[in-house]
Design an enzyme around this catalytic site. Structure first.
Site: not given
Ligand code: NDP
Ligand code: 8X3
Length: 258
Positions: A145, A158
């Site tokens: 991120s 985080y």
């Molecule tokens: P979502 O909450 O939409 O998706 C998260 C996914 O991770 C879900 O599919 C969830 O599935 C899975 N997950 C969470 N915990 C577990 C676990 N313990 N075991 C297995 N699967 C798990 O969020 P995002 O798509 O935004 O997040 C995906 C990644 O992207 C993360 O690592 C986040 O930190 C990163 N990210 C997100 C950003 C944003 O702005 N959205 C920006 C930068 C990075 P389920 O609950 O079904 O297990």
């Molecule tokens: C998710 C992006 O800036 O909301 O990793 O932390 S931010």
């Protein structure tokens, strides 16, 4: 699996929503066979049925929590040998929990982020990397991120977890140098997913404000970038990518705050 089909295989953790789901859609559209991993099996089943119907690909579902090494080990090892020929691993499962000053944050939120974002990524990689080394090739895409580049107030743990993803990605690249396995750390800015709903413990009103009056990225935008990295010749690797919406400059400045 149909052995005559030479489709590549991508394993995507956290593919039941957001960025992981976006990656699944984009890799499916490029003809990859998919291994979808997350806890919410119904969501995985629905996505799988849709993508099989649309792209005539093959899909395996692994219902698992990335915090449970034993279950991951057993379920991945139980895959048919052809399904263990994983070309691309996308370590995407992760979350932010809470947005509180260090002194007010919940210990349980810290533990959930560290166990998922750092230890979960390590557990999955520990199982898949040997399979890639054995084949002399493979690509690991870690979803870091921009929060791993710059720490913002109330985000210490985080941001720390994503900073760890960056360091671990570098360490993987160093240690895998002679194996044919490539490592890329993709660092997105704001992507509209379930991320903020999860961060704010299900508070929809608070999470909607985050992406209001700006145009965030979509999960499929990250999927496009990941597919591009996976489509490069073996001699080429992109080690680190920072991707933001056009309306976001960094963790502090976006269209709304500027
Ligand atoms: P979502 O909450 O939409 O998706 C998260 C996914 O991770 C879900 O599919 C969830 O599935 C899975 N997950 C969470 N915990 C577990 C676990 N313990 N075991 C297995 N699967 C798990 O969020 P995002 O798509 O935004 O997040 C995906 C990644 O992207 C993360 O690592 C986040 O930190 C990163 N990210 C997100 C950003 C944003 O702005 N959205 C920006 C930068 C990075 P389920 O609950 O079904 O297990
Ligand atoms: C998710 C992006 O800036 O909301 O990793 O932390 S931010």
């Amino acid at each position: 699996m149909n052995k005559n089909k030479m489709s590549k295989i991508v394993l995507i953790t956290g593919s039941s929503s957001g960025i992981g789901e976006g990656c699944a859609r984009i890799f499916a559209s490029a003809g990859y066979n998919l291994i979808l991993l997350a806890r919410r099996e119904e969501k995985l089943n629905n996505l799988s049925n849709e993508l099989i119907e649309k792209y005539k690909i093959e899909i395996q579902i692994i219902q698992a929590d990335v915090r449970n090494y034993e279950v991951l080990h057993s379920k991945i090892n139980n895959l048919d040998n052809n399904w263990k020929k994983i070309d691309v691993l996308i370590n995407n499962a992760g979350l932010a929990r809470g947005l509180e000053k260090f002194q007010n944050a919940l210990l349980s939120d810290w533990e959930e982020m560290i166990d998922t974002n750092i230890k979960g990524l390590l557990y999955v990689s520990k199982i898949i990397v040997p399979l890639m080394i054995e084949r002399g090739k493979g690509l690991i895409i870690n979803i870091g991120s921009i929060a791993g580049e710059v720490t913002y107030p109330s985000g210490s743990v985080y941001c720390g977890s994503k900073s760890a993803v960056k360091s671990i990605s570098e360490g993987m690249s160093l240690d895998l140098i002679n194996t044919g396995v490539k490592v890329c750390n993709i660092e997105p800015g704001m992507v509209e997913t379930e991320f903020s709903i999860v961060r704010f413990h299900g508070d929809l009103e608070r999470s909607e404000v985050v992406y209001k009056d700006m145009e965030p990225l979509l999960g499929t935008d990250i999927g496009e970038i990941a597919l591009h990295v996976a489509s490069l010749p073996q001699r080429v690797n992109i080690q680190n990518i920072i991707i933001t919406p056009t309306s976001q400059a960094n963790v502090y400045v976006n269209k709304k705050t500027a």
